[in-house]
Write a protein that holds these residues in place. Sequence first.
Motif, short mmCIF file in Angstrom:
data_model
loop_
_atom_site.label_atom_id
_atom_site.label_comp_id
_atom_site.label_asym_id
_atom_site.label_seq_id
_atom_site.Cartn_x
_atom_site.Cartn_y
_atom_site.Cartn_z
N ASP A 1 0.81 -1.31 -0.05
CA ASP A 1 0.26 0.10 0.09
C ASP A 1 0.84 1.18 -0.11
O ASP A 1 1.85 1.17 0.88
N THR A 2 0.48 2.40 -0.64
CA THR A 2 1.44 3.56 -0.71
C THR A 2 1.36 4.25 0.57
O THR A 2 2.43 4.95 0.80
N GLN A 3 0.32 3.80 1.47
CA GLN A 3 0.32 4.52 2.73
C GLN A 3 1.36 3.78 3.66
O GLN A 3 1.91 4.53 4.38
N VAL A 4 1.76 2.49 3.32
CA VAL A 4 2.77 1.92 4.06
C VAL A 4 4.34 2.69 3.74
O VAL A 4 5.07 3.10 4.71
N LEU A 5 4.16 3.02 2.37
CA LEU A 5 5.79 3.77 2.08
C LEU A 5 5.48 5.28 2.60
O LEU A 5 6.65 5.76 2.86
N HIS A 6 4.65 5.86 2.79
CA HIS A 6 4.26 7.22 3.31
C HIS A 6 4.73 7.20 4.89
O HIS A 6 5.35 8.11 5.16
N GLN A 7 4.18 6.17 5.33
CA GLN A 7 4.43 6.11 6.70
C GLN A 7 5.89 5.72 7.02
O GLN A 7 6.60 6.43 8.09
N ALA A 8 6.55 5.07 6.11
CA ALA A 8 8.01 4.73 6.38
C ALA A 8 8.81 6.21 6.18
O ALA A 8 9.86 6.56 6.93
N PHE A 9 8.27 7.10 5.38
CA PHE A 9 9.07 8.19 5.10
C PHE A 9 8.78 9.42 6.35
O PHE A 9 9.49 9.99 6.65
N GLU A 10 7.32 9.00 6.77
CA GLU A 10 7.15 9.96 7.87
C GLU A 10 7.74 9.65 9.24
O GLU A 10 8.38 10.71 9.90
N PRO B 1 15.02 6.04 11.82
CA PRO B 1 14.77 5.03 10.87
C PRO B 1 13.23 4.30 10.86
O PRO B 1 12.69 4.33 11.86
N SER B 2 12.99 4.28 9.74
CA SER B 2 11.57 3.37 9.48
C SER B 2 11.22 2.22 10.31
O SER B 2 12.16 1.62 10.28
N HIS B 3 10.04 2.16 10.83
CA HIS B 3 9.71 1.03 11.63
C HIS B 3 9.40 -0.09 10.56
O HIS B 3 9.89 -1.27 11.10
N ARG B 4 8.91 0.27 9.47
CA ARG B 4 8.61 -0.77 8.56
C ARG B 4 9.31 -0.34 7.09
O ARG B 4 8.67 0.27 6.39
N PRO B 5 10.58 -0.33 7.26
CA PRO B 5 11.25 0.05 5.96
C PRO B 5 10.78 -0.30 4.57
O PRO B 5 10.41 -1.41 4.31
N MET B 6 10.99 0.42 3.56
CA MET B 6 10.64 -0.04 2.25
C MET B 6 12.10 -0.74 1.68
O MET B 6 13.16 -0.18 1.87
N ILE B 7 11.74 -1.94 1.17
CA ILE B 7 13.11 -2.77 0.76
C ILE B 7 12.89 -3.22 -0.78
O ILE B 7 11.98 -3.73 -1.17
N TYR C 1 13.34 4.21 4.75
CA TYR C 1 13.99 5.52 4.87
C TYR C 1 14.92 5.53 6.26
O TYR C 1 14.43 5.24 7.50
N THR C 2 16.10 6.02 6.17
CA THR C 2 16.83 6.04 7.11
C THR C 2 17.39 7.67 7.02
O THR C 2 18.30 7.97 6.27
N PRO C 3 17.28 8.45 8.11
CA PRO C 3 17.82 9.74 8.13
C PRO C 3 19.42 9.77 8.23
O PRO C 3 19.84 8.83 9.15
N TYR C 4 19.98 10.69 7.87
CA TYR C 4 21.58 10.90 8.02
C TYR C 4 21.85 11.21 9.26
O TYR C 4 22.55 10.98 10.14
N THR C 5 20.99 12.24 10.00
CA THR C 5 21.02 12.68 11.61
C THR C 5 19.78 12.09 12.21
O THR C 5 18.60 12.37 11.83
N MET C 6 20.11 11.50 13.34
CA MET C 6 18.90 10.85 13.85
C MET C 6 18.53 11.68 15.27
O MET C 6 19.51 12.59 15.57
N ALA D 1 21.06 -2.59 14.77
CA ALA D 1 19.65 -2.66 15.05
C ALA D 1 18.78 -2.52 14.10
O ALA D 1 17.69 -3.28 13.81
N TYR D 2 19.06 -1.66 12.94
CA TYR D 2 18.34 -1.34 11.85
C TYR D 2 18.49 -2.28 10.88
O TYR D 2 17.25 -2.92 10.29
N ALA D 3 19.63 -3.04 10.70
CA ALA D 3 19.71 -4.34 9.78
C ALA D 3 18.77 -5.34 10.36
O ALA D 3 18.40 -6.04 9.57
N ASP D 4 18.86 -5.64 11.74
CA ASP D 4 18.01 -6.60 12.22
C ASP D 4 16.64 -6.25 11.91
O ASP D 4 15.68 -7.29 11.76
N ARG D 5 16.03 -5.15 12.01
CA ARG D 5 14.79 -4.85 11.63
C ARG D 5 14.42 -5.18 10.30
O ARG D 5 13.37 -5.63 9.96
N VAL D 6 15.27 -4.72 9.20
CA VAL D 6 14.93 -5.06 7.90
C VAL D 6 15.10 -6.46 7.85
O VAL D 6 14.17 -7.15 7.14
#
Length: 641
Positions: free
Chosen positions: A472-481, A488-494, A520-525, A538-543
Motif C-alpha cells: 500500500d502507498t500508505q505503508v511507504l508514506h508512513q516509512a517516510f514520515e 529509521p523507518s519502523h517498517r522500511p521500504m525494501i 528511509y533512514t535519516p542522516y542525522t537521528m 539494530a536497523y539491519a536486524d529490523r530489515v
Amino acid sequence: MAQSQIWRPRPGRAELRAPPSFLLFSAPFCLQPRQSEKAKSRSFPVTAAGNQLEFKPEGKMNATSQRLGRAFAVSTTLHRRPAPAAAGGHLKPEYDAVIIGAGHNGLIAAAYLQRLGVNTAVLERRHLIGGAAVTEELIPGFKFSRASYLLSLLRPQIYKDLELKKHGLKVYLRNPYSFTPMLEEGIQGKPPRSLLLGTDMAETQKQIAQFSPKDAQAFPKYEMFMNRLASAIDLLLDSSPVDTTAFQHGSLYQRLKALFTLKPLLQAGLILGTQLPQYYQVITGPITKVLDEWFESEPLKATLATDAVIGAMISPYTPGSGYVLLHHVMGGLEGKRGAWGYVEGGMGALSHVIAKAAEAHGANIFMEKPVDKVQVNSNGQVQGVVLRDGTEVRSKLVLSNASPQITFLKLAPQEQLPEEFLKRISQLDTQSPVTKINVAIDKLPNFLAVPNAASGRPLPHHQCSIHLSCEDTQVLHQAFEDATKGIPSHRPMIELCIPSSLDPTLAPPGCHVISLFTQYTPYTMTGGKVWDEQEKNAYADRVFDCIEAYAPGFKKSVIGRDILTPPDLERVFGLPGGNIFHGAMSLDQLYFARPLPPHSNYRSPIQGLYLCGSGAHPGGGVMGAAGRNAALVAFEDFKSM
C-alpha cells in the motif's frame, strides 16, 4: 551483538579490503534482533597465511562452512578483474586534462577526451575504480555490487562509441523484472498473493487482474503513456541544457550558437504534442495523484510508486515525485525500453570495461591518488591539481567527477569563486533516505507467496527487484514520515535483488549475494543518536525481521552482511549526505538548475574547471551522460586554448 574479528589481508591485497562493520556469521545461526552479548551468533575469524587468506571457522564445520572454506582457497584467482594498466605506471607531471575521480562518469569523460586527442589522466583516491559502480569481494568468493547494483540508464551512444561489448561487457536482462509478495494469510490453503511484472504483457495483465481486472486493462495504456514521456525526456539527456546565459549576456555569435541548444527542447515538445498539460502534471505532481488516475489496486500502485521515491527523501505524496519515477523508467537494454539487468561480475565489471575502452585510446588511470586541491593561476585559469602527498600535476583542463560540494567547497580555491555561488552550493539539497545492506546467504529466500523449487535453483521471481513492504502507498508514506522525525523507518521500504540468480560468478555454488536497497533512514537521528555499530545492526536486524515475515528462514541463511548508512555512503563513496544522485532529483535541481543556474553547461566560474559527475545535468544513476557531455564541452573549450 559482539563484534566479530573481520579482515586482516596481507599487504598488497588491497582489492580484498573489507569494511570494519562487515560481520560474518556462522550459518545456520540467524541474526536475532536485540540479542544480548550472550547471543548464539558466531563469527568466522579470518587470518592471513602465506599468499592466501586462511579461513578458520570456530567449532565444527557445517556444510556452509565447508563451501566457504573452498571459496577462500580459490578466491584470490577466481573472477579477478585486472587493475587498469596505468595503475602501476608512472604519473607524469603534465597532461592536457586531469579528471578527479574514476567513477563511471569520470572514466567515460576520459575515454571521450582521449578519443579526441586530449592527453588525459584519471586520479582516483580509492584502491579501486568505479566510484559507486564497484564490485567488492567482502567475503572471498562473494562479490558484491556494493553501492549501485543494476544497469539500465547507460546511454546507447556510449555503448556504441566506446565499444563496450567488444571490451567485454556482458549484461543479464531480467524478465520478469518486478515481484511484490503480499504479507497476508492465504485463502483456502492457497499461498499469499503476489504481483509479478514482466515483458509479456498478457501474463502481466493476468497477474494484475488478481487485484483488479480494471487495472489489468488500463496497464498497457499506462505503459504507452509513460513511454511517450520517456521518449521526449530522452532527447534532453545527451546535450547541455539551453544556454540561458548566452541568450542574456553573450555576443551575437554566442546567442546564435545558443539557439541550437533549443533544438532538443523543441523536439521534446513536439513528441508530447497536445498532451503536454497531462505530462506536465506527471512531472510536477505527486506520483500518487498520477497513479490514482490510472489504477485502483494498492499493490500495483505501491509497486510502481517505489520507482518514484527510491533514493529520494520524498514520499509518494510529495509533489515532483513523478519525475523520479520517470528517471527510473526511461532507460533500456538491448533495445528494450525500461529493461534493467545485472552486469556479469557486478557493477565494477562495467567500470573496468569503460576503463579498458579509455586505456585503449591512451588514457592513464591511477588509483590511490587522492586530489587535495585544484590549482588556479592569478588570471582565474585552471593549471592543474595537487595531490594529498604534495605532488603537482599540471593541466589545462580539470574535470571533477566528485560532487559539487566536494569540488567547489573543498578542492577549488574559495577566493576564486563568487561568494553567492559558494553559498548556493552549500545549500543544495542532498538529503538521503538510503541504507544499503549487502548480504551473503547460503540458500535462496523461500517466499511464502511462491515457494522455492525442490532443486533449490532460482525461479523467475528471484531475478526480479523484489519489493517488500509495498502492499500500500500508505505503508511507504508512513516509512517516510518516520524518517522526517529523525528515526529509521519502523517498517522500511525494501528493494531486494539477487544478482547471483542470473550471474553464477558472484558467489560459491549453492550460495548467493543479496542487495538490499532500503529506506528511509535519516542522516542525522533524533535524540543525539549516531550511526554507530549498535544502531546500524539494530536497523539491519529490523530489515531482516521484515524479510523473514515474507520468507521464513531467511535469517538462518545469512553468512555475513555489510551495512552502509547515509554517513557510510558519504564516507566511502563521497556521496554528499549519502545521496546516490549527488543531490536531490527535485525540479528545482534539474536541467537549467543542475547544479545551479547559470552553470548547468558543465562549466564552473573557474575557467578550465568542469563538473562531470551526477551533480551535473542530467543527474544520477549509472547513465554516463554527464561524463560524455562534459567531455565534449571541455573539448570545445580546449580547442581555443
